[in-house]
Design an enzyme around this catalytic site. Structure first.
Site, PDB file in Angstrom:
ATOM      1  N   ASP A 205       0.860  -1.179   0.000  1.00 30.29           N
ATOM      2  CA  ASP A 205       0.000   0.000   0.000  1.00 30.29           C
ATOM      3  C   ASP A 205       0.898   1.231   0.000  1.00 30.29           C
ATOM      4  O   ASP A 205       1.519   1.554   1.021  1.00 30.29           O
ATOM      5  CB  ASP A 205      -0.908   0.014   1.235  1.00 30.29           C
ATOM      6  CG  ASP A 205      -1.995  -1.049   1.192  1.00 30.29           C
ATOM      7  OD1 ASP A 205      -1.763  -2.125   0.608  1.00 30.29           O
ATOM      8  OD2 ASP A 205      -3.075  -0.812   1.759  1.00 30.29           O
TER       9      ASP A 205
ATOM     10  N   LYS B  38      -6.925   3.414  -3.649  1.00 30.63           N
ATOM     11  CA  LYS B  38      -7.342   3.450  -2.249  1.00 30.63           C
ATOM     12  C   LYS B  38      -7.559   4.887  -1.812  1.00 30.63           C
ATOM     13  O   LYS B  38      -6.756   5.766  -2.136  1.00 30.63           O
ATOM     14  CB  LYS B  38      -6.267   2.765  -1.395  1.00 30.63           C
ATOM     15  CG  LYS B  38      -6.507   2.763   0.105  1.00 30.63           C
ATOM     16  CD  LYS B  38      -5.390   1.996   0.811  1.00 30.63           C
ATOM     17  CE  LYS B  38      -5.461   2.133   2.327  1.00 30.63           C
ATOM     18  NZ  LYS B  38      -4.354   1.414   3.019  1.00 30.63           N
TER      19      LYS B  38
ATOM     20  N   LYS C  34     -10.299   0.362  -2.696  1.00 32.45           N
ATOM     21  CA  LYS C  34     -10.251   0.170  -1.252  1.00 32.45           C
ATOM     22  C   LYS C  34     -10.567   1.474  -0.537  1.00 32.45           C
ATOM     23  O   LYS C  34      -9.715   2.358  -0.440  1.00 32.45           O
ATOM     24  CB  LYS C  34      -8.872  -0.347  -0.818  1.00 32.45           C
ATOM     25  CG  LYS C  34      -8.747  -0.541   0.698  1.00 32.45           C
ATOM     26  CD  LYS C  34      -7.375  -1.070   1.077  1.00 32.45           C
ATOM     27  CE  LYS C  34      -7.185  -1.112   2.592  1.00 32.45           C
ATOM     28  NZ  LYS C  34      -5.851  -1.632   2.995  1.00 32.45           N
TER      29      LYS C  34
END
Length: 320
Positions: free
Chosen positions: A156, A220, A256
């Protein structure tokens, strides 16, 4: 294994040939109707979910959680406990699905891998000088290499919001592609925009396309470390982006939302957004995740209530 094709292989490969072509493309995207976007997100959030569908949605949401600990006080014991909870969220009911992943700092990846060994739970690691991203590219890539070498299944990364807001899109693109290359073939890449710092919906749309053009496997919303994180409106906007990107390139990218999603009711609203916007293909933890650890506790309590008719209260689950 990553399922996203290399960025250079898709139909929009020439968009990032130069700073000017990338800027022209991103600023040529349709402007966002903020009122319309928020109204649609709100209307989808009012959908009524019946008991059978609710039970299915709760299990699906559990399977989509990235159970996360990203604190300076993290210890190996805490990470092992979190891993055990990810593998078996409810020790009293073995039919409870595992979560999608455990997300930790790079130095805790090896411990997390041991904790979830033999299970389908992935280990994700934040990297690239999370959460601010204020470091030289060489430092960011070293961060990624350490996490991948320790066994991370997913990375991430945070984008350089300062560069993005200054309009230096090619720098952001190049950093994402460099991280994508460093991840190799064994780790999927989630690109975090920190939507609360991007100020406008137009910027969120541009960031979404920029991340996908550069090879993100997931886009995300947030780090969970700022005041405004995932919202139905910004998630809806990103879902529209991945839907349209697949229509143009044939490449599917996950989404996400992270931060601020705390209840089963919230989670189900987001699943409705997924189904109604991107479609059923995204209703799977390979393509949609929740970055919200406290959410899991409420999902477990609501799941038990549906099964037994009794509400156990917060002592029923561990406090993360």
């Amino acid at each position: 294994m990553p399922t996203n094709a290399p960025a250079a292989a898709h139909a929009l490969k020439d968009v990032a040939a130069s700073d000017s072509t990338l800027r022209r493309f991103l600023h040529g995207l349709p402007g966002v109707d903020a009122v319309g976007l928020e109204a649609r997100a709100a209307s989808l959030g009012t959908r009524s979910i019946k008991t059978t569908a609710k039970a299915y949605a709760i299990d699906l949401a559990i399977s989509m959680v990235d159970l996360t600990t990203l604190e300076g006080a993290d210890t190996p014991g805490k990470v092992r406990a979190l891993g055990a909870k990810a593998v078996g969220p409810d020790p009293t009911d073995r039919t409870t699905p595992s979560t999608a992943a455990v997300c930790v700092y790079p130095d805790m990846v090896a411990t997390a891998k041991e904790a979830v060994a033999g299970s389908p739970v992935k280990v994700a690691s934040v990297a690239t000088a999370f959460p601010a991203g204020r470091a030289a590219l060489s430092v960011k890539l070293a961060d990624v290499r350490d996490a991948v070498a320790a066994g991370a299944d997913e990375i991430d990364m945070v984008i350089d919001r300062g560069a993005f807001l200054a309009g230096n899109y090619l720098k952001v693109y190049d950093e994402i592609t460099a991280v994508r290359e460093t991840c190799g073939s064994g780790a999927r890449l989630k690109v975090i925009f920190e939507t609360g710092e991007l100020s406008t919906y137009d910027n969120i749309r541009r960031a979404s396309w920029l991340g996908m053009l550069a090879g993100a496997d997931f886009i995300k919303t947030s780090t969970g470390k700022v005041a405004v994180n995932a919202t139905p409106a910004n998630t809806l906007l990103m879902l529209e982006a991945v839907r349209d990107f697949r229509a143009q390139t044939g490449i599917q990218v996950g989404v996400k939302p992270a931060g601020g999603i705390r209840t089963s009711k919230d989670a189900i609203k987001f699943l409705v957004l997924v189904n109604e916007t991107a479609g059923e293909d995204w209703l799977d933890n390979h393509w949609f995740r929740f970055g919200a650890s406290s959410l899991l506790n409420d999902l477990l309590m609501q799941r038990q209530k549906l099964a037994t008719g009794r509400y156990s209260g917060p002592d029923y689950v561990t406090v993360d």
